[in-house]
Scaffold this motif. Structure first.
Motif, PDB file in Angstrom:
ATOM      1  N   GLY A   1       6.819   3.858  -8.490  1.00 38.85           N
ATOM      2  CA  GLY A   1       6.031   2.992  -7.634  1.00 38.85           C
ATOM      3  C   GLY A   1       6.653   1.623  -7.572  1.00 38.85           C
ATOM      4  N   SER A   2       5.833   0.582  -7.421  1.00 41.50           N
ATOM      5  CA  SER A   2       6.348  -0.779  -7.382  1.00 41.50           C
ATOM      6  C   SER A   2       5.333  -1.715  -8.016  1.00 41.50           C
ATOM      7  N   GLY A   3       5.803  -2.911  -8.375  1.00 42.21           N
ATOM      8  CA  GLY A   3       4.932  -3.904  -8.997  1.00 42.21           C
ATOM      9  C   GLY A   3       4.700  -3.612 -10.468  1.00 42.21           C
ATOM     10  N   SER A   4       3.869  -4.428 -11.103  1.00 42.58           N
ATOM     11  CA  SER A   4       3.540  -4.179 -12.509  1.00 42.58           C
ATOM     12  C   SER A   4       2.380  -3.185 -12.567  1.00 42.58           C
TER      13      SER A   4
ATOM     14  N   LEU B   1       0.859  -1.177   0.000  1.00 40.48           N
ATOM     15  CA  LEU B   1       0.000   0.000   0.000  1.00 40.48           C
ATOM     16  C   LEU B   1       0.898   1.230   0.000  1.00 40.48           C
ATOM     17  N   GLU B   2       0.989   1.877  -1.155  1.00 41.82           N
ATOM     18  CA  GLU B   2       1.869   3.033  -1.325  1.00 41.82           C
ATOM     19  C   GLU B   2       1.371   3.873  -2.489  1.00 41.82           C
ATOM     20  N   PHE B   3       1.930   5.044  -2.606  1.00 44.60           N
ATOM     21  CA  PHE B   3       1.560   5.927  -3.696  1.00 44.60           C
ATOM     22  C   PHE B   3       2.174   5.458  -5.009  1.00 44.60           C
ATOM     23  N   LEU B   4       1.460   5.702  -6.083  1.00 42.94           N
ATOM     24  CA  LEU B   4       1.961   5.551  -7.434  1.00 42.94           C
ATOM     25  C   LEU B   4       1.957   6.952  -8.023  1.00 42.94           C
ATOM     26  N   ASP B   5       3.102   7.385  -8.513  1.00 44.59           N
ATOM     27  CA  ASP B   5       3.243   8.740  -9.040  1.00 44.59           C
ATOM     28  C   ASP B   5       3.409   8.717 -10.548  1.00 44.59           C
ATOM     29  N   LEU B   6       2.678   9.579 -11.222  1.00 44.06           N
ATOM     30  CA  LEU B   6       2.841   9.816 -12.650  1.00 44.06           C
ATOM     31  C   LEU B   6       3.386  11.231 -12.780  1.00 44.06           C
ATOM     32  N   HIS B   7       4.491  11.383 -13.517  1.00 40.95           N
ATOM     33  CA  HIS B   7       5.116  12.699 -13.685  1.00 40.95           C
ATOM     34  C   HIS B   7       5.244  13.033 -15.163  1.00 40.95           C
ATOM     35  N   ASP B   8       5.091  14.303 -15.475  1.00 37.40           N
ATOM     36  CA  ASP B   8       5.271  14.802 -16.842  1.00 37.40           C
ATOM     37  C   ASP B   8       4.473  13.978 -17.843  1.00 37.40           C
ATOM     38  N   VAL B   9       3.224  13.695 -17.504  1.00 35.50           N
ATOM     39  CA  VAL B   9       2.366  12.897 -18.378  1.00 35.50           C
ATOM     40  C   VAL B   9       1.918  13.767 -19.543  1.00 35.50           C
ATOM     41  N   SER B  10       2.143  13.267 -20.752  1.00 40.35           N
ATOM     42  CA  SER B  10       1.734  13.979 -21.969  1.00 40.35           C
ATOM     43  C   SER B  10       1.660  12.971 -23.104  1.00 40.35           C
TER      44      SER B  10
END
Length: 149
Positions: free
Chosen positions: A68-71, A51-60
């Motif tokens: 993050g982790s995992g698939s 249980l952790e954050f998944l971050d998306l950066h500079d999405v375009s």
């Protein structure tokens, strides 16, 4: 008098909020949810990950960076209509991905188990300034879309 002012104000708010606002060209997003959608992008993280954050950066339309982790399965908005195959660079490795009938791409990125030691940072095709630091064990994954000539 007060009721009249409130009524007049509410109609102005309703008018303003009813206007369509275009999606941003580039954005960052953070979620702890294993499945979410934002601005037409759909993301499904490994349900067995910590249980952790998944971050998306500079999405375009040009790509994104995932932390993050995992698939993690990512589906783009309909950015690739009329483009049957797009080369997706994941960690610098080219992969051909076929767009669906609506022009969306779906691909999977593999992010390290959050309990693994160390972090990996990959270069993206453009520089990123600021943003949160990765958590210990998080993995950066660079995804770049390459349009055919």
């Amino acid at each position: 008098m007060f009721e009249q002012e409130i009524t007049e104000s509410l109609s102005r708010f309703a008018s303003r909020f009813s206007q369509d606002i275009p999606d941003p060209v580039t954005f960052d997003y953070r979620s702890i949810e294993p499945q979410f959608g934002v601005y037409g992008w759909s993301v499904t993280a490994d349900p067995d990950r910590a249980l952790e954050f998944l971050d998306l950066h500079d999405v375009s339309a040009a790509g994104l960076t995932v932390t993050g982790s995992g698939s993690t399965r990512i589906t783009t908005p309909a950015l690739f209509q009329g483009v049957p195959t797009v080369t997706v660079m994941i960690d610098g490795v080219p992969t051909s991905v076929t767009s669906d009938a609506t022009g969306r791409l779906t691909f999977v990125v593999i992010l390290r188990d959050s309990r693994a030691a160390g972090t990996s940072q990959l270069r993206v095709s453009h520089s990123r300034v600021g943003g949160p630091a990765p958590s210990e064990g998080a993995r950066f994954c660079s995804v770049q879309m390459v349009f055919p000539d």
